[in-house]
Write a protein that holds these residues in place. Structure first.
Motif, mmCIF file in Angstrom:
data_model
loop_
_atom_site.group_PDB
_atom_site.id
_atom_site.type_symbol
_atom_site.label_atom_id
_atom_site.label_comp_id
_atom_site.label_asym_id
_atom_site.label_seq_id
_atom_site.Cartn_x
_atom_site.Cartn_y
_atom_site.Cartn_z
ATOM 1 N N GLU A 16 0.827 -1.198 0.000
ATOM 2 C CA GLU A 16 0.000 0.000 0.000
ATOM 3 C C GLU A 16 0.867 1.256 0.000
ATOM 4 O O GLU A 16 1.992 1.247 0.496
ATOM 5 C CB GLU A 16 -0.904 0.038 1.234
ATOM 6 N N ILE A 17 0.311 2.318 -0.541
ATOM 7 C CA ILE A 17 0.930 3.635 -0.470
ATOM 8 C C ILE A 17 0.146 4.456 0.547
ATOM 9 O O ILE A 17 -1.059 4.663 0.389
ATOM 10 C CB ILE A 17 0.919 4.338 -1.835
ATOM 11 N N VAL A 18 0.826 4.905 1.584
ATOM 12 C CA VAL A 18 0.176 5.587 2.697
ATOM 13 C C VAL A 18 0.476 7.081 2.636
ATOM 14 O O VAL A 18 1.624 7.491 2.418
ATOM 15 C CB VAL A 18 0.651 5.015 4.047
ATOM 16 N N VAL A 73 -4.672 5.374 3.148
ATOM 17 C CA VAL A 73 -4.246 4.977 1.808
ATOM 18 C C VAL A 73 -5.143 5.691 0.793
ATOM 19 O O VAL A 73 -6.351 5.467 0.785
ATOM 20 C CB VAL A 73 -4.352 3.450 1.615
ATOM 21 N N GLY A 105 -8.165 4.208 -0.628
ATOM 22 C CA GLY A 105 -7.781 2.813 -0.465
ATOM 23 C C GLY A 105 -7.275 2.100 -1.699
ATOM 24 O O GLY A 105 -6.756 0.986 -1.595
ATOM 25 N N TRP A 107 -4.798 2.783 -3.826
ATOM 26 C CA TRP A 107 -3.361 2.734 -4.091
ATOM 27 C C TRP A 107 -2.770 1.556 -3.325
ATOM 28 O O TRP A 107 -2.007 1.701 -2.384
ATOM 29 C CB TRP A 107 -2.684 4.043 -3.685
ATOM 30 N N ALA A 108 -3.141 0.375 -3.741
ATOM 31 C CA ALA A 108 -2.737 -0.846 -3.043
ATOM 32 C C ALA A 108 -2.748 -2.004 -4.026
ATOM 33 O O ALA A 108 -3.517 -2.017 -4.999
ATOM 34 C CB ALA A 108 -3.688 -1.135 -1.885
#
Length: 353
Positions: A16-18, A73, A105, A107-108
């Motif tokens: 994931e990108i947080v 995310v 959410g 971007w995972a």
């Protein structure tokens, strides 16, 4: 959708990108964690394509109207394949491709999605192409057909005609026999001309005067994602019976302060105009409008309109405008490019390049 008590799940490690807070693109964080098993009515969706839209650019600054608290995310929509289902979800969904609007959410590499929110993707449509017309396509379709109800032979103005929504909107309008005036940087004018659009430089301080030269009798609709003080000029472009569709507050993107205040001020202005007996109307388009009243009806409308857009993609009437592709690991570069204001179309993120 057939219901079954069967569930299928295996342990999945999601990447994931947080977004940890108000940071520059370089402040995005990559993390991996074990995804929980899908719950009742949920599925696991393996991402094939997601992207960067203006909402994420606002969220990075803490300026999106109803974004969740940091950290979270980002990722407004995606295309993916179902790899597992939870209890009371149809096991036949496994292996099929769908789109979903998530708001956050996406971007995972993998995420949990409610099965009721899945919108089917026909065979033969590329995942990246479909990604460009989920939120952008539905937004453009609904603003043109449901909100402004633009008809063949009319004339409209699209601000930011090179953007993700704008580039889709001008194609839908041209396909419907509508005359389009579009604002963009000069670097995008040749592309707009090829789409049948009369381009106007949005850096020109006399931009609105240039538009009035092209349409001296006024226009039938203006689609304005900018907001701010200049929305008055958009309103003045309309002829009697015309419609202003506001769908953003880009003008306040870099302003400090309450993220909701620019939107509330905009609502007040639009309502005041609608109270005037001038034969014109003003609307704020909200993709999520009506969902709280009836989620099932809202989702049916989303699916119906997305299907209409995909039909136009399939028959070649609508060409998805993909500005660039980046791997999920390169989301920093994807966000930086999307914010550069140099691209036409949508920046797409895929699992790997």
């Amino acid at each position: 959708m057939r219901s079954t008590s069967t569930s299928t799940s295996t342990t999945v490690t999601a990447t994931e990108i947080v977004l940890p807070g108000k940071v520059e693109p370089e402040g995005l964080e990559l993390r991996t964690h074990e995804l929980p098993a899908p719950g009742k009515g949920q599925v696991v969706l393996r991402m094939e394509a997601t992207g960067v839209c203006f909402a994420e650019q606002q969220m990075r600054r803490g300026k999106y109207y109803d974004q969740p608290p940091f950290p979270f995310v980002p990722g407004y929509d995606l295309v993916g394949t179902v790899t597992a289902v939870g209890p009371e979800s149809d096991a036949a969904l496994v292996g099929r491709r769908f789109a979903a609007i998530t708001k956050v959410g996406a971007w995972a590499s993998h995420l949990l999605v409610d099965a009721a929110d899945l919108m089917p993707i026909p065979d033969g449509i590329d995942a990246a192409a479909a990604e460009t017309v989920i939120v952008n396509g539905v937004t453009a379709w609904q603003m043109l057909n449901r909100t402004a109800k633009v008809r063949t032979g009319q004339t409209i103005v699209v601000l930011g005609a090179n953007g993700g929504v704008g580039s889709t909107l001008v194609q839908l309008a041209a396909h419907a026999g509508v005359t389009v005036i579009g604002t963009a940087s000069p670097r995008h004018h040749d592309t707009l001309r090829r789409l049948g659009v009369a381009p106007v430089d949005y850096h020109d301080p006399d931009m609105y005067a240039r538009i009035r030269e092209i349409a001296p009798d006024g226009v039938d609709a203006v689609f304005d994602h900018v907001g701010g003080a200049a929305i008055e000029d958009s309103w003045q472009l309309l002829r009697r019976g015309g419609t202003l569709v506001s769908y953003g507050t880009a003008a306040s993107k870099n302003e400090e302060g309450n993220s909701q205040l620019p939107v509330l001020k905009l609502f007040a202005r639009l309502n005041a105009w609608n109270a005037m007996p001038n034969g014109k109307s003003a609307h704020f388009y909200n993709l999520w409008g009506g969902k709280r009243r009836c989620q099932k009806t809202w989702q049916q409308r989303m699916t119906e309109d997305f299907t209409q857009v995909l039909r136009l993609v399939a028959d070649g009437s609508l060409t998805p405008q993909i500005a660039a592709k980046f791997s999920l690991a390169d989301t920093v570069e994807a966000l930086r490019l999307a914010e550069s204001r140099t691209v036409a179309g949508k920046v797409v993120i895929v699992p790997e390049m």
